[in-house]
Design an enzyme around this catalytic site. Sequence first.
Site, mmCIF file in Angstrom:
data_model
loop_
_atom_site.group_PDB
_atom_site.id
_atom_site.type_symbol
_atom_site.label_atom_id
_atom_site.label_comp_id
_atom_site.label_asym_id
_atom_site.label_seq_id
_atom_site.Cartn_x
_atom_site.Cartn_y
_atom_site.Cartn_z
ATOM 1 N N ASP A 217 7.610 11.205 2.860
ATOM 2 C CA ASP A 217 7.058 11.268 1.634
ATOM 3 C C ASP A 217 6.440 12.662 1.440
ATOM 4 O O ASP A 217 5.607 12.890 2.228
ATOM 5 C CB ASP A 217 6.183 10.141 1.323
ATOM 6 C CG ASP A 217 5.870 10.170 -0.395
ATOM 7 O OD1 ASP A 217 6.892 10.135 -1.042
ATOM 8 O OD2 ASP A 217 4.591 10.523 -0.687
ATOM 9 N N GLU A 275 11.141 14.547 2.151
ATOM 10 C CA GLU A 275 11.331 14.834 0.741
ATOM 11 C C GLU A 275 10.810 16.165 0.545
ATOM 12 O O GLU A 275 9.490 16.685 0.632
ATOM 13 C CB GLU A 275 10.512 13.990 0.119
ATOM 14 C CG GLU A 275 10.533 14.021 -1.510
ATOM 15 C CD GLU A 275 9.540 13.416 -2.328
ATOM 16 O OE1 GLU A 275 9.642 13.263 -3.517
ATOM 17 O OE2 GLU A 275 8.302 13.135 -1.725
HETATM 18 C C1 GLC Z 1 7.043 10.923 -3.821
HETATM 19 C C2 GLC Z 1 7.500 9.810 -3.949
HETATM 20 C C3 GLC Z 1 7.257 9.104 -5.381
HETATM 21 C C4 GLC Z 1 5.775 9.121 -4.966
HETATM 22 C C5 GLC Z 1 5.023 10.207 -4.905
HETATM 23 C C6 GLC Z 1 3.698 10.058 -4.151
HETATM 24 O O1 GLC Z 1 7.313 11.822 -4.609
HETATM 25 O O2 GLC Z 1 9.153 10.009 -3.843
HETATM 26 O O3 GLC Z 1 7.732 7.839 -5.511
HETATM 27 O O4 GLC Z 1 5.014 8.497 -6.382
HETATM 28 O O5 GLC Z 1 5.664 10.824 -3.668
HETATM 29 O O6 GLC Z 1 3.424 9.308 -2.987
#
Ligand code: GLC
Length: 532
Positions: A217, A275
């Site tokens: 994440d 991500e």
């Molecule tokens: C990422 C996740 C999202 C979350 C954020 C904070 O972007 O995909 O769902 O709210 O991180 O952890």
Amino acid sequence: MTQPAAPRTAYDAPWWKDAVFHQIYPRSFSDSNGDGVGDLRGVIDRLGYLELLGIDALWLSPVMRSPMADHGYDVSDPRDIDPLFGSVADLDDLIREAHARHIRVTMDLVPNHTSDQHPWFQAALRAGPGSRERERYVFRDGRGPNGDEPPNNWPSVFGGPAWHRVTEADGRPGQWYLHIFAPEQPDLNWLDEEVFQDLATTLRFWLDRGVDGFRIDVAHGMAKPDGLPDMDMITNRIMDNDENDLRFNNPGVHAIHRRIRAVMDEYPGRVTVGEIWCKDNDRFAEYIRPDELHLGFNFRLAEAEWDAAEIREAIDNSLIAVEGVTGIPTWTLSNHDVEREVTRYGGGALGTARARAMILVELALPGTVFLYNGSELGLPNVDLPDEALQDPTWERSGHTERGRDGCRVPLPWQGSAPPYGFSSNESTWLPMPADWQDLTAEAELEDLDSTLTLYRTALELRRMRPEFRGDAIEWYGAPGPGLLAFRRIDGRLTCVLNASGAPVELPDGEVILSSAPLVDGLLPADAACWLA
Ligand code: GLC
């Protein structure tokens, strides 16, 4: 520890190279205990469905212990399963049973921040300014004469400032702490050695249990710029960030990924996918250098409009982004943070037709594919009533942004009325629409024309047919405005997408799959097909 599933690719290629991942949003997949929220037993119960769908791996959105301020992305104990989802023993069972079906299991990992209920953060609040405990987070004195202005001007992704002022033990207003997301998600200080050591312990904890890898994440977060300077603000959103967004993509992040990779390398065959919201191809590529992440999410397809030129540009850029580092391209049309593709492409029958076309485009490309749960049923976003909304964005934006709940509604499995077999409880954590009876897994499994049947057929062809060989594509001739056609150079599969608004002729070849029936040999508008 259980045996990982048998590799499906050639000896020298890692299993994820052309794998199809299915993202499970655990709250919304399947509820086994009747509390209206999905859980790990629910996933185990539905493994047969996932096997039938034909995916290679699961990515579970966070299931660790969490007060659920951001539905699991606020972790209070990274080495335990939240009771809402089950237990560590349930995860062990899931891994074992998935592996028995040759499905790998990856988990979400949240290293940028913890929950405010994490023992470290609670200790930091108690310990006060200047303490060792506060060093694990980003505490600063405020600006202004009384320290009552935030330390810098950064916005939180969910709206409002990225800083929250604490009340010290003596009852007086005190320091501020950084939270790029919700106030319940304090950012960790990645300059602190213990922060990394604890993550390494977490990685090994799950890897030792047989987890096949992690989705990381906010993998472009973690590192912060020296001195935390103000930034020229364009938007608070995570998606639009560019070079001026000092909250993300700081160079120090790469040293962190190298250390994560060193731990991963103790466990051959396990994967990390980050991500990474980063529009600059060169900077994106840095994340997937051989000693960093194995894969990086490329969100260009998820952001492209229904427009052949835009889709082609998204594909080109996704390929270029990994070229220099001989990385593996990744493709995704949606996830738990963005509007579902059926809705994005116009909704209703039109949106469905286009989403069906785009899955053929996506699955024709070389690389790793991530499907978001329910996309295989052609689910649309749901317009939820105000009182049902739970995403922190709704409150934090002062009710101006509705947030992401609309793509997180539980999956319909069977029957003709909510909760469609998702739960034995009529009251599900987000309400389910009354008109999803034709979109249930049961209804679609029996229907040869359903989106689920299209996905199953496409996934099977992609797995079996030699036309999907090779790593490179070439654009096919000059097919005309609104059209897009490419060919896998080695395997010779051709994919044609018709976004022109009118039926088109197809190039020579045998049509092996079409998202809509051909009409007099022509590919209708809002459709795509594969030719061998
Ligand atoms: C990422 C996740 C999202 C979350 C954020 C904070 O972007 O995909 O769902 O709210 O991180 O952890």
